[in-house]
Design a protein around this motif. Structure first.
Motif, PDB file in Angstrom:
ATOM      1  N   GLY A  95       0.781  -1.070   0.099  1.00 56.11           N
ATOM      2  CA  GLY A  95       0.053   0.038   0.062  1.00 56.11           C
ATOM      3  C   GLY A  95       0.687   1.266  -0.203  1.00 56.11           C
ATOM      4  N   SER A  96       2.056   1.212   0.521  1.00 57.61           N
ATOM      5  CA  SER A  96       2.926   2.284   0.768  1.00 57.61           C
ATOM      6  C   SER A  96       3.500   2.911  -0.748  1.00 57.61           C
ATOM      7  CB  SER A  96       3.898   2.131   1.757  1.00 57.61           C
ATOM      8  OG  SER A  96       4.768   1.171   1.392  1.00 57.61           O
ATOM      9  N   SER A  97       3.238   2.048  -1.613  1.00 52.35           N
ATOM     10  CA  SER A  97       3.961   2.352  -2.745  1.00 52.35           C
ATOM     11  C   SER A  97       2.813   2.838  -3.817  1.00 52.35           C
ATOM     12  CB  SER A  97       4.643   1.119  -3.471  1.00 52.35           C
ATOM     13  OG  SER A  97       3.554   0.160  -3.771  1.00 52.35           O
ATOM     14  N   ASN A  98       1.718   2.740  -3.265  1.00 46.77           N
ATOM     15  CA  ASN A  98       0.463   2.882  -4.345  1.00 46.77           C
ATOM     16  C   ASN A  98      -0.063   4.524  -3.754  1.00 46.77           C
ATOM     17  OD1 ASN A  98      -2.637   2.774  -4.309  1.00 46.77           O
ATOM     18  ND2 ASN A  98      -1.658   1.947  -6.325  1.00 46.77           N
ATOM     19  N   VAL A  99      -0.078   5.295  -4.952  1.00 50.59           N
ATOM     20  CA  VAL A  99      -0.607   6.788  -4.642  1.00 50.59           C
ATOM     21  C   VAL A  99      -2.124   6.704  -4.134  1.00 50.59           C
ATOM     22  CG1 VAL A  99      -1.082   8.953  -5.708  1.00 50.59           C
ATOM     23  CG2 VAL A  99       0.907   7.572  -6.415  1.00 50.59           C
ATOM     24  N   GLY A 100      -2.964   5.864  -4.661  1.00 52.01           N
ATOM     25  CA  GLY A 100      -4.377   5.771  -3.993  1.00 52.01           C
ATOM     26  C   GLY A 100      -4.268   5.394  -2.484  1.00 52.01           C
ATOM     27  N   ALA A 101      -3.372   4.384  -2.351  1.00 49.64           N
ATOM     28  CA  ALA A 101      -3.354   3.835  -0.881  1.00 49.64           C
ATOM     29  C   ALA A 101      -3.009   4.923  -0.029  1.00 49.64           C
ATOM     30  CB  ALA A 101      -2.568   2.464  -0.796  1.00 49.64           C
ATOM     31  N   ALA A 104      -5.641   7.320   0.532  1.00 53.35           N
ATOM     32  CA  ALA A 104      -6.741   6.786   1.338  1.00 53.35           C
ATOM     33  C   ALA A 104      -6.343   6.715   2.762  1.00 53.35           C
ATOM     34  CB  ALA A 104      -7.383   5.434   0.752  1.00 53.35           C
ATOM     35  N   ARG A 105      -4.995   6.368   3.137  1.00 55.15           N
ATOM     36  CA  ARG A 105      -4.649   6.153   4.477  1.00 55.15           C
ATOM     37  C   ARG A 105      -4.646   7.788   5.259  1.00 55.15           C
ATOM     38  NH1 ARG A 105      -2.531   1.588   5.939  1.00 55.15           N
ATOM     39  NH2 ARG A 105      -1.897   0.147   4.105  1.00 55.15           N
ATOM     40  N   ALA A 297      -7.562  -4.740  -0.567  1.00 54.34           N
ATOM     41  CA  ALA A 297      -6.170  -5.813  -0.248  1.00 54.34           C
ATOM     42  C   ALA A 297      -5.101  -4.509   0.520  1.00 54.34           C
ATOM     43  CB  ALA A 297      -5.506  -6.257  -1.406  1.00 54.34           C
ATOM     44  N   ASP A 298      -4.956  -3.418  -0.291  1.00 54.34           N
ATOM     45  CA  ASP A 298      -4.179  -2.600   0.235  1.00 54.34           C
ATOM     46  C   ASP A 298      -4.271  -2.062   1.578  1.00 54.34           C
ATOM     47  OD1 ASP A 298      -2.651  -2.820  -2.341  1.00 54.34           O
ATOM     48  OD2 ASP A 298      -3.582  -0.880  -3.045  1.00 54.34           O
TER      49      ASP A 298
END
Length: 331
Positions: A95-101, A104-105, A297-298
Motif C-alpha cells: 500500500g505504501s507504494s501506491n498513490v491511491g493507498a 486513502a490512508r 487488499a492494500d
C-alpha cells in the motif's frame, strides 16, 4: 473363455467371474500408484454395484465413474479449473507504494470507526472509482444553492456515519425538481434525523444530482479472519438481500477475474442486455470490482468492510451512488 493356441487349436479357460472383476481394479490402482497419478475408470458393466465396484470406488488412486459421459464431464471441469488457477493473477501491492493507498490512508486518519457516505466515497475516489458528485450543506438555503449549482433534479439525504440504511430511516428524498421541494425535503430529513433514538451524529445534509434509471449493482469487500480480504459483486439496491445473487473472490482480482465473477451471476444475462435492454458497460463495472478489491487488499490493516451499494449501471454510465466503509477495530 475360449482361447486359441499358437498351433491353432482351441482351449477352454475357466475363471472366477467375481475374482476377475476385483483383480482388474486392483491392477489399475497399482499402476496408478506407481505412476503417481490417478486413473479414471469408467465402469461399463451393467452390474454397477457388482464385484470390483466397491474396491474401485474406495481406492484413493482411482477416479471411479459410472458412465463415460460423467467421466468426460469431469475432465472438462478439471481443465476449466486448471485454466482458472493458472490464469492471470494480481500480485498484491504494498500500500505504501501506491498513490491511491497513500491518499486513502491520509483520509482515514480523521475518520471514525464507521465512515459517512461522503467520507467513504472520497476513499473510493482516491482509487479512481467514479462516484456521484455531492455538496454537504447545513441549511435549507445552502441546499437550494447547491441544487441550483448541480442542476435539477437532485437527491437530498442525511450525512451521518451512524445511519447505514438511509432509505429505511426515511432520510432520503429523490427526484427533487424545484427549490421548494428541496427546502421541504431538507426540513423533513432534518426532523426525521432529530427524532431518532439514540440521536445519530449528523455532519449535515448531502445534495447530489439525481442519477437516472439503471441496473443497481453491489460491490463489497470484507476482511475474512481466515482467508483475508475478499471482494464480492452482485445485484444491488433493495434486491441484494432478496435475490442473494453474488460472486466472491480473494482480493485483489484482475480485470479477467472480475469479468469471470460477473459471468457467474445468475443475472449475468440481464447485465449483458436482455429483451431490448442495452445492458451495462461490463468493462466499467469490472474495473470498479478491481479497484475495490485493490483498496481492500492494500488497506486490510485499516479497513474491515466496504459496501458500495448501489452502483448505478447503464451501457453509457457506471457510477457509485452510495458507499459505506467500516474500519478495523482500533483503526
Amino acid at each position: 473363455l475360449i482361447a486359441r493356441r499358437a498351433d491353432g487349436s482351441l482351449s477352454r479357460i475357466n475363471y472366477d467371474f467375481e475374482d476377475v472383476h476385483v483383480r482388474i481394479p486392483e491392477t489399475i490402482a497399482k499402476l496408478a500408484a506407481e505412476a503417481g497419478k490417478p486413473v479414471c475408470l469408467s465402469w461399463m458393466s451393467e452390474w454397477r454395484d457388482g464385484p470390483g465396484a466397491t474396491e474401485a470406488e474406495s481406492d484413493p488412486h482411482v477416479a471411479y465413474f459410472r458412465s463415460t459421459d460423467a467421466c468426460y464431464r469431469t475432465f472438462a471441469g478439471w481443465f476449466h479449473r486448471e485454466a482458472v488457477v493458472t490464469a492471470e493473477r494480481v500480485r498484491r501491492r504494498e500500500g505504501s507504494s501506491n498513490v491511491g493507498a497513500a491518499e486513502a490512508r491520509a483520509l482515514l486518519k480523521s475518520a471514525d470507526a464507521k465512515l459517512s457516505e461522503r467520507e467513504g466515497k472520497e476513499i473510493l475516489a482516491a482509487y479512481g472509482v467514479p462516484v456521484a458528485a455531492d455538496h454537504v450543506v447545513q441549511s435549507a438555503d445552502e441546499a437550494v444553492a447547491a441544487a441550483e449549482q448541480l442542476g435539477f433534479p437532485v437527491v437530498v439525504k442525511i450525512e451521518s456515519a451512524d445511519i447505514a440504511h438511509k432509505t429505511e430511516a426515511g432520510v432520503v428524498r429523490l427526484n427533487l425538481s424545484s427549490a421548494e421541494t428541496v427546502r421541504r425535503a431538507y426540513a423533513d430529513i432534518a426532523a426525521a434525523a432529530e427524532a431518532m433514538a439514540p440521536r445519530p451524529r449528523i455532519a449535515g445534509v448531502l445534495v447530489q444530482p439525481m442519477i437516472g434509471k439503471g441496473h443497481e449493482i453491489m460491490v463489497g469487500a470484507k476482511l475474512d479472519p481466515t482467508f483475508g480480504p475478499m471482494v464480492v459483486v452482485g445485484m444491488g439496491g433493495v434486491l441484494v438481500e432478496v435475490l442473494r445473487d453474488s460472486a466472491a473472490e480473494l482480493a485483489p482480482v484482475s480485470a479477467m477475474q472480475a469479468h469471470s465473477m460477473l459471468a457467474r451471476l445468475k443475472s449475468y444475462a440481464i447485465l449483458k442486455g436482455y429483451r431490448g435492454d442495452a445492458g451495462v458497460d461490463l468493462d466499467a463495472l469490472a474495473d470498479i470490482v478491481v479497484k475495490v478489491s485493490e483498496l481492500a487488499a492494500d488497506l486490510a490493516d485499516e479497513i474491515s468492510e466496504i459496501d458500495v451499494n448501489p452502483v448505478i449501471c447503464t451501457r453509457d454510465r457506471t457510477i457509485v451512488f452510495d458507499a459505506l466503509i467500516v474500519r478495523t477495530t482500533g483503526g
